[in-house]
Design an enzyme around this catalytic site. Sequence first.
Site, PDB file in Angstrom:
ATOM      1  N   TYR A  99       0.839  -1.196   0.000  1.00 11.49           N
ATOM      2  CA  TYR A  99       0.000   0.000   0.000  1.00 11.49           C
ATOM      3  C   TYR A  99       0.875   1.247   0.000  1.00 11.49           C
ATOM      4  O   TYR A  99       0.585   2.226  -0.689  1.00 11.49           O
ATOM      5  CB  TYR A  99      -0.936   0.003   1.225  1.00 11.49           C
ATOM      6  CG  TYR A  99      -1.969  -1.089   1.166  1.00 11.49           C
ATOM      7  CD1 TYR A  99      -3.201  -0.889   0.543  1.00 11.49           C
ATOM      8  CD2 TYR A  99      -1.732  -2.341   1.735  1.00 11.49           C
ATOM      9  CE1 TYR A  99      -4.148  -1.888   0.475  1.00 11.49           C
ATOM     10  CE2 TYR A  99      -2.670  -3.350   1.678  1.00 11.49           C
ATOM     11  CZ  TYR A  99      -3.879  -3.122   1.052  1.00 11.49           C
ATOM     12  OH  TYR A  99      -4.808  -4.116   0.981  1.00 11.49           O
ATOM     13  N   ASN A 123     -12.226  -0.473  -5.288  1.00  5.93           N
ATOM     14  CA  ASN A 123     -11.995  -0.775  -6.699  1.00  5.93           C
ATOM     15  C   ASN A 123     -13.217  -1.486  -7.280  1.00  5.93           C
ATOM     16  O   ASN A 123     -13.565  -2.573  -6.837  1.00  5.93           O
ATOM     17  CB  ASN A 123     -10.746  -1.660  -6.834  1.00  5.93           C
ATOM     18  CG  ASN A 123     -10.529  -2.195  -8.228  1.00  5.93           C
ATOM     19  OD1 ASN A 123     -11.005  -1.640  -9.211  1.00  5.93           O
ATOM     20  ND2 ASN A 123      -9.803  -3.304  -8.306  1.00  5.93           N
ATOM     21  N   CYS A 131      -6.236  -5.280  -7.772  1.00  7.29           N
ATOM     22  CA  CYS A 131      -6.058  -4.874  -6.377  1.00  7.29           C
ATOM     23  C   CYS A 131      -5.616  -6.051  -5.508  1.00  7.29           C
ATOM     24  O   CYS A 131      -5.070  -5.852  -4.423  1.00  7.29           O
ATOM     25  CB  CYS A 131      -7.327  -4.235  -5.830  1.00  7.29           C
ATOM     26  SG  CYS A 131      -8.805  -5.230  -5.996  1.00  7.29           S
ATOM     27  N   HIS A 132      -5.816  -7.280  -5.992  1.00  8.23           N
ATOM     28  CA  HIS A 132      -5.377  -8.457  -5.241  1.00  8.23           C
ATOM     29  C   HIS A 132      -3.854  -8.526  -5.135  1.00  8.23           C
ATOM     30  O   HIS A 132      -3.326  -9.249  -4.296  1.00  8.23           O
ATOM     31  CB  HIS A 132      -5.929  -9.750  -5.866  1.00  8.23           C
ATOM     32  CG  HIS A 132      -5.521  -9.968  -7.280  1.00  8.23           C
ATOM     33  ND1 HIS A 132      -6.211  -9.406  -8.349  1.00  8.23           N
ATOM     34  CD2 HIS A 132      -4.507 -10.686  -7.824  1.00  8.23           C
ATOM     35  CE1 HIS A 132      -5.623  -9.778  -9.473  1.00  8.23           C
ATOM     36  NE2 HIS A 132      -4.591 -10.553  -9.185  1.00  8.23           N
ATOM     37  N   GLU A 158      -1.440 -16.759 -10.031  1.00  8.11           N
ATOM     38  CA  GLU A 158      -0.418 -15.968 -10.701  1.00  8.11           C
ATOM     39  C   GLU A 158       0.993 -16.382 -10.307  1.00  8.11           C
ATOM     40  O   GLU A 158       1.974 -15.801 -10.766  1.00  8.11           O
ATOM     41  CB  GLU A 158      -0.636 -14.477 -10.415  1.00  8.11           C
ATOM     42  CG  GLU A 158      -1.914 -13.954 -11.052  1.00  8.11           C
ATOM     43  CD  GLU A 158      -2.101 -12.452 -10.888  1.00  8.11           C
ATOM     44  OE1 GLU A 158      -1.176 -11.766 -10.386  1.00  8.11           O
ATOM     45  OE2 GLU A 158      -3.165 -11.959 -11.289  1.00  8.11           O
TER      46      GLU A 158
END
Length: 161
Positions: A99, A123, A131-132, A158
């Site tokens: 962040y 979001n 945002c993950h 991912e």
Amino acid sequence: MTSTYWTTVASPLGPLLLTAAPDGALTSLSVPGQKGGRVVRDDWRQDRGPFHEAGEQLAAYFAGELKEFRLTWRTDGSVFRERVWAALDDIPYGSTVTYGEIAARIGASRAAVRAVGGAIGANPLLVVRPCHRVIGADGTLTGYAGGLERKVRLLTHEGVL
């Protein structure tokens, strides 16, 4: 005349609710039970047509064949939120940022980290606006409007976890 089109798309995260403007621009992507997620309204029109490309790209992403979404979307947030959301677009597939790093990228002070977190939590385009990929300064998987279990699934998908 309706101003919002909607459809659902099956995914490993559950059915995704997609909304679009009359011109076909994606306006939201929500997961079931999402904090602040959209809910179908009576004046919306169900129509799969505007979502063909989004559906194909989401399927390719979940199949491991797509790493960057190329969709037309339109969001409606404050100038600050739009800056934060745009910074999310620059987080590469398979990586994470904090962040604080997002705050620095948009030129916000260190004290603005909480406001950055609030903007990320709001979001409207989960998954496609990643945002993950934002984590706590100590590496913990903090907050995700779609639920931490979905954040873990996306980051595992991912290759981050």
